[in-house]
Scaffold this motif. Sequence first.
Motif, PDB file in Angstrom:
ATOM      1  N   GLU A   3     -36.676 162.448   5.749  1.00  0.00           N
ATOM      2  CA  GLU A   3     -37.061 162.379   7.155  1.00  0.00           C
ATOM      3  C   GLU A   3     -38.323 163.215   7.352  1.00  0.00           C
ATOM      4  OE1 GLU A   3     -33.681 163.141   9.790  1.00  0.00           O
ATOM      5  OE2 GLU A   3     -32.364 162.412   8.197  1.00  0.00           O
ATOM      6  N   GLY A   4     -39.315 162.911   6.513  1.00  0.00           N
ATOM      7  CA  GLY A   4     -40.540 163.707   6.531  1.00  0.00           C
ATOM      8  C   GLY A   4     -41.639 163.123   7.403  1.00  0.00           C
ATOM      9  N   GLY A   5     -41.260 162.147   8.252  1.00  0.00           N
ATOM     10  CA  GLY A   5     -42.263 161.630   9.191  1.00  0.00           C
ATOM     11  C   GLY A   5     -42.924 160.337   8.756  1.00  0.00           C
ATOM     12  N   GLY A   6     -42.693 159.933   7.483  1.00  0.00           N
ATOM     13  CA  GLY A   6     -43.225 158.640   7.041  1.00  0.00           C
ATOM     14  C   GLY A   6     -44.727 158.632   6.820  1.00  0.00           C
ATOM     15  N   ILE A   7     -45.207 157.456   6.453  1.00  0.00           N
ATOM     16  CA  ILE A   7     -46.630 157.249   6.145  1.00  0.00           C
ATOM     17  C   ILE A   7     -47.096 156.151   7.089  1.00  0.00           C
ATOM     18  CG2 ILE A   7     -48.254 156.501   4.331  1.00  0.00           C
ATOM     19  CD1 ILE A   7     -45.818 157.123   2.361  1.00  0.00           C
ATOM     20  N   GLY A  16     -51.897 153.508   5.691  1.00  0.00           N
ATOM     21  CA  GLY A  16     -52.022 154.359   4.499  1.00  0.00           C
ATOM     22  C   GLY A  16     -51.208 153.860   3.317  1.00  0.00           C
ATOM     23  N   LEU A  17     -50.252 152.946   3.579  1.00  0.00           N
ATOM     24  CA  LEU A  17     -49.352 152.521   2.493  1.00  0.00           C
ATOM     25  C   LEU A  17     -50.071 151.899   1.289  1.00  0.00           C
ATOM     26  CD1 LEU A  17     -46.091 151.223   4.190  1.00  0.00           C
ATOM     27  CD2 LEU A  17     -46.306 153.075   2.552  1.00  0.00           C
ATOM     28  N   PRO A  18     -51.075 150.986   1.511  1.00  0.00           N
ATOM     29  CA  PRO A  18     -51.716 150.402   0.329  1.00  0.00           C
ATOM     30  C   PRO A  18     -52.418 151.459  -0.530  1.00  0.00           C
ATOM     31  CG  PRO A  18     -52.385 149.234   2.334  1.00  0.00           C
ATOM     32  CD  PRO A  18     -51.624 150.444   2.770  1.00  0.00           C
ATOM     33  N   LYS A  19     -52.769 152.591   0.089  1.00  0.00           N
ATOM     34  CA  LYS A  19     -53.534 153.588  -0.660  1.00  0.00           C
ATOM     35  C   LYS A  19     -52.662 154.452  -1.564  1.00  0.00           C
ATOM     36  CE  LYS A  19     -56.841 154.304   3.111  1.00  0.00           C
ATOM     37  NZ  LYS A  19     -56.954 155.216   4.244  1.00  0.00           N
ATOM     38  N   SER A  65     -41.831 152.741   4.475  1.00  0.00           N
ATOM     39  CA  SER A  65     -42.015 153.863   5.380  1.00  0.00           C
ATOM     40  C   SER A  65     -41.665 153.492   6.807  1.00  0.00           C
ATOM     41  CB  SER A  65     -43.473 154.310   5.305  1.00  0.00           C
ATOM     42  OG  SER A  65     -43.824 155.013   6.472  1.00  0.00           O
ATOM     43  N   MET A  66     -41.079 154.440   7.526  1.00  0.00           N
ATOM     44  CA  MET A  66     -40.922 154.315   8.982  1.00  0.00           C
ATOM     45  C   MET A  66     -41.746 155.431   9.584  1.00  0.00           C
ATOM     46  SD  MET A  66     -36.859 153.755   9.515  1.00  0.00           S
ATOM     47  CE  MET A  66     -36.822 153.613  11.285  1.00  0.00           C
ATOM     48  N   GLU A  67     -42.904 155.076  10.083  1.00  0.00           N
ATOM     49  CA  GLU A  67     -43.773 156.113  10.624  1.00  0.00           C
ATOM     50  C   GLU A  67     -43.074 156.805  11.792  1.00  0.00           C
ATOM     51  OE1 GLU A  67     -48.322 156.849  12.205  1.00  0.00           O
ATOM     52  OE2 GLU A  67     -47.517 154.824  12.182  1.00  0.00           O
ATOM     53  N   GLY A  68     -43.146 158.133  11.817  1.00  0.00           N
ATOM     54  CA  GLY A  68     -42.470 158.885  12.865  1.00  0.00           C
ATOM     55  C   GLY A  68     -41.051 159.277  12.473  1.00  0.00           C
ATOM     56  N   TYR A  69     -40.575 158.745  11.338  1.00  0.00           N
ATOM     57  CA  TYR A  69     -39.225 159.112  10.894  1.00  0.00           C
ATOM     58  C   TYR A  69     -39.230 159.609   9.441  1.00  0.00           C
ATOM     59  CZ  TYR A  69     -34.273 158.944   9.816  1.00  0.00           C
ATOM     60  OH  TYR A  69     -33.002 159.287   9.419  1.00  0.00           O
TER      61      TYR A  69
END
Length: 368
Positions: free
Chosen positions: A283-287, A291-294, A345-349
Amino acid sequence: MAVKKAAESFSKALAEEVQRWGAMKPTGVSLRYMMEFGARPTEKNLLISAQFLHKELPIRIARRAIELESLPFGLSVKPAVLKVRDWYVDSFRDLRSFPEIKDTSDELAFTEMIKMIKVRHNNVVPAMALGVQQLKKDLNLKAVPTDLEEIHEFLDRFYMSRIGIRMLIGQHVGLHDPDPAPGCIGLINTRMSPMLVAQVASEDARSMCLREYGSAPEVNIYGDPSFTFPYVPPHLHLMVFELVKNSLRAVQERFMDSDKVAPPIRIIVADGIEDVTIKISDEGGGIPRSGLPKIFTYLYSTAKNPLDENYGGVDEGVTMAGYGYGLPISRLYARYFGGDLQIISMEGYGTDAYLHLSRLGDSQEPLP
C-alpha cells in the motif's frame, strides 16, 4: 615497428575469430535437461558437460562482444563499456586457447578457468549501467526519447545472455560440489520451498530498509510452507528481494511522516498446475499509469543514483534503490526459465507484483 605489427596482426586474427564464432548458433538448454543431466555427476558426464561448454561459451561470449562493438549513440566508446568489452574478449580468448578436453584432469583445469571467467564478469551490470549513465549525461536527457529503444533491446538481450552464461558456468561448477545439500543438483534445488526463499529474501530486504530508514514495514507471507518444486533458489531470492525492497521503500516513504502505522507488505505463494505464482502487494501509493511503461526500462529510476564516476565495484543489488535495473533484470530472470513478471498499480493505493515461475521446467533458454 615489428613488435607493434605482431600485436596488430594478433588482434586482427582475434577479431576475425570472434566474428567467426559469433556467427555460430548457440544451443539452449532447459531446467529439466540440466536437472536430469546433472543428477549423476559421473566423471563421464562432467567431461561431456565441459566439452559442451568449451564449444558453447565462446559462441555466446563472441555474440555479445560483437554487439558491444556496434551500439548506437556512441555507447560503445564509453570507457565503462570498453572495459566490459575487454572482459568479454579476454574470456573468449581464454576459452579458445584452452586445448581440447580429453580427460578428467583437462576437465578440472577447464572448471577452474571458467570459475575465473565468472568472477571476471561479476561487475558487468554496474559497469554497463555506468556506461548508459555516461551516455545519458552526454545526451543530456530529461525525458528518455523512444529512439533509445534500441539500447533497451540490446540491454535485454545482453543481460539475458549473461544470466544464461552464468547459469551454465555455475551449474557445471556446482556439479563438482563433493557434498551437495539434499535435493540439490548444481545450482538447482529439486525441492525448493518458495515460501522459505521468500522469507529469507524479505528479511534481507527489511534489514536493508532498516539500515536506510531506521524502520521497516512488516512482511506477511501466506502459502503452504511444505510445498516445493525444482528451481534455482538464488534466482528466486534475487527477484523477491528486489520486489519486496521496492515495496518497502514505497510504503516507508509514503508513511514516513504519518502517525498511522505503515501497513504490512503481503506475499502470497500460489501453487498452480503450470505456474507457481508469487504475488507481492503493498500500500505504497502505487505508480501513475504514465510511469508504468518506464519501470522496465534501463534508463529510468526514481531513486538517487548510487553509481558515480569513480565507480569502485558495486555488486548487484547492494543499494536500496539505484540504477533502476532491479525490475527489468528480475523480469529477465523470471523469463529465463519460462516465467514472467507483471506489475499492476492502483495509483493512490499501492502496487501488486505477480511473479510467475514455470513449474514444468521444459522451456528452453530464450537465447538472444
